[in-house]
Design a protein around this motif. Structure first.
Motif, PDB file in Angstrom:
ATOM      1  N   TRP A  94      -1.664 -12.759  -9.694  1.00 49.75           N
ATOM      2  CA  TRP A  94      -1.798 -11.502  -8.963  1.00 49.75           C
ATOM      3  C   TRP A  94      -1.706 -11.749  -7.457  1.00 49.75           C
ATOM      4  N   PHE A  95      -2.406 -12.783  -6.967  1.00 47.28           N
ATOM      5  CA  PHE A  95      -2.412 -13.097  -5.543  1.00 47.28           C
ATOM      6  C   PHE A  95      -1.008 -13.474  -5.053  1.00 47.28           C
TER       7      PHE A  95
ATOM      8  N   GLY B  39       1.826 -12.598  -6.377  1.00 43.24           N
ATOM      9  CA  GLY B  39       2.649 -11.383  -6.403  1.00 43.24           C
ATOM     10  C   GLY B  39       2.378 -10.513  -5.182  1.00 43.24           C
ATOM     11  N   ALA B  40       1.100 -10.362  -4.830  1.00 46.10           N
ATOM     12  CA  ALA B  40       0.749  -9.571  -3.649  1.00 46.10           C
ATOM     13  C   ALA B  40       1.258 -10.243  -2.380  1.00 46.10           C
ATOM     14  N   LEU B  41       1.143 -11.552  -2.341  1.00 47.23           N
ATOM     15  CA  LEU B  41       1.624 -12.297  -1.176  1.00 47.23           C
ATOM     16  C   LEU B  41       3.135 -12.144  -1.016  1.00 47.23           C
ATOM     17  N   TRP B  42       3.848 -12.263  -2.140  1.00 48.52           N
ATOM     18  CA  TRP B  42       5.304 -12.114  -2.103  1.00 48.52           C
ATOM     19  C   TRP B  42       5.700 -10.693  -1.713  1.00 48.52           C
ATOM     20  N   SER B  43       4.988  -9.709  -2.198  1.00 45.99           N
ATOM     21  CA  SER B  43       5.304  -8.312  -1.875  1.00 45.99           C
ATOM     22  C   SER B  43       4.994  -7.977  -0.423  1.00 45.99           C
ATOM     23  N   SER B  44       4.084  -8.727   0.199  1.00 44.14           N
ATOM     24  CA  SER B  44       3.721  -8.434   1.590  1.00 44.14           C
ATOM     25  C   SER B  44       4.887  -8.665   2.549  1.00 44.14           C
ATOM     26  N   ARG B  45       5.903  -9.400   2.105  1.00 45.54           N
ATOM     27  CA  ARG B  45       7.083  -9.603   2.950  1.00 45.54           C
ATOM     28  C   ARG B  45       7.791  -8.286   3.231  1.00 45.54           C
ATOM     29  N   LEU B  46       7.538  -7.265   2.423  1.00 46.62           N
ATOM     30  CA  LEU B  46       8.183  -5.965   2.616  1.00 46.62           C
ATOM     31  C   LEU B  46       7.726  -5.279   3.909  1.00 46.62           C
ATOM     32  N   PHE B  47       6.627  -5.768   4.495  1.00 45.93           N
ATOM     33  CA  PHE B  47       6.205  -5.226   5.795  1.00 45.93           C
ATOM     34  C   PHE B  47       7.258  -5.506   6.868  1.00 45.93           C
ATOM     35  N   ILE B  48       8.127  -6.461   6.607  1.00 45.44           N
ATOM     36  CA  ILE B  48       9.226  -6.767   7.521  1.00 45.44           C
ATOM     37  C   ILE B  48      10.159  -5.558   7.659  1.00 45.44           C
ATOM     38  N   LEU B  49      10.121  -4.661   6.688  1.00 44.57           N
ATOM     39  CA  LEU B  49      10.966  -3.467   6.786  1.00 44.57           C
ATOM     40  C   LEU B  49      10.636  -2.627   8.020  1.00 44.57           C
TER      41      LEU B  49
END
Length: 170
Positions: A5-6, A8-18
């Motif tokens: 879970w961690f 996955g959340a860490l990987w998804s946080s890269r979307l803040f680059i948008l």
């Protein structure tokens, strides 16, 4: 399970680059529009001067200075554009349309160093154009000031030479 879970959340946080991608693109578009409007005003002013057979004092300096200012804005917009594309390609995904395109590959960024190199080259060009714009409006009162000016041009030329010599010329 907590690790999965961690991660996955860490990987998804890269979307803040948008956020910087989108706002850099908006900034680039705004600068392109502003510079284009500036060029339009220069063209209108020039046509008005010639149609009315006027020749104001410092006409050429004003027109050249305004055009150089617009070129400066265009170059800064290119920096924003490169930054936006580079962040997207580095953190989110490759841009499929760019990969399949036969046009220039300048917007394809594959590493952070490549992004930094491209940005640095455009930023140096912005500084060169800004220097040129300031030089147009400078008066020289002594031979020493002219010597400083010549030294600045030499330093600028050397910087551009080494920047070009060290690049991959893409």
């Amino acid at each position: 399970m907590l690790e999965k879970w961690f991660e996955g959340a860490l990987w998804s946080s890269r979307l803040f680059i948008l956020l910087p991608v989108i706002f850099s693109m908006i900034g680039a578009i705004a600068l392109f529009v502003i510079a284009s409007v500036d060029i339009y005003h220069v063209a209108s002013y020039t046509i008005d001067v010639y149609v009315n057979h006027l020749h104001p004092k410092d006409f050429h300096e004003k027109v050249v200075g305004d055009i150089i200012g617009a070129v400066d804005l265009y170059l800064i917009a290119v920096v924003m554009l490169l930054f936006s594309f580079g962040l997207y390609e580095l953190f989110i995904s490759n841009i499929d349309a760019a990969e399949n395109s036969e046009s220039s590959k300048i917007l394809q960024i594959h590493s952070l160093d490549q992004l930094k190199d491209k940005l640095a080259k455009v930023i140096v060009m912005v500084l060169v154009v800004s220097f040129f714009k300031r030089v147009l409006h400078t008066t020289y009162g002594s031979p020493l000031e002219l010597l400083y000016f010549a030294g600045a041009i030499l330093a600028l030329a050397l910087g551009l030479y080494f920047l070009h010599k060290g690049g991959d010329h893409r």
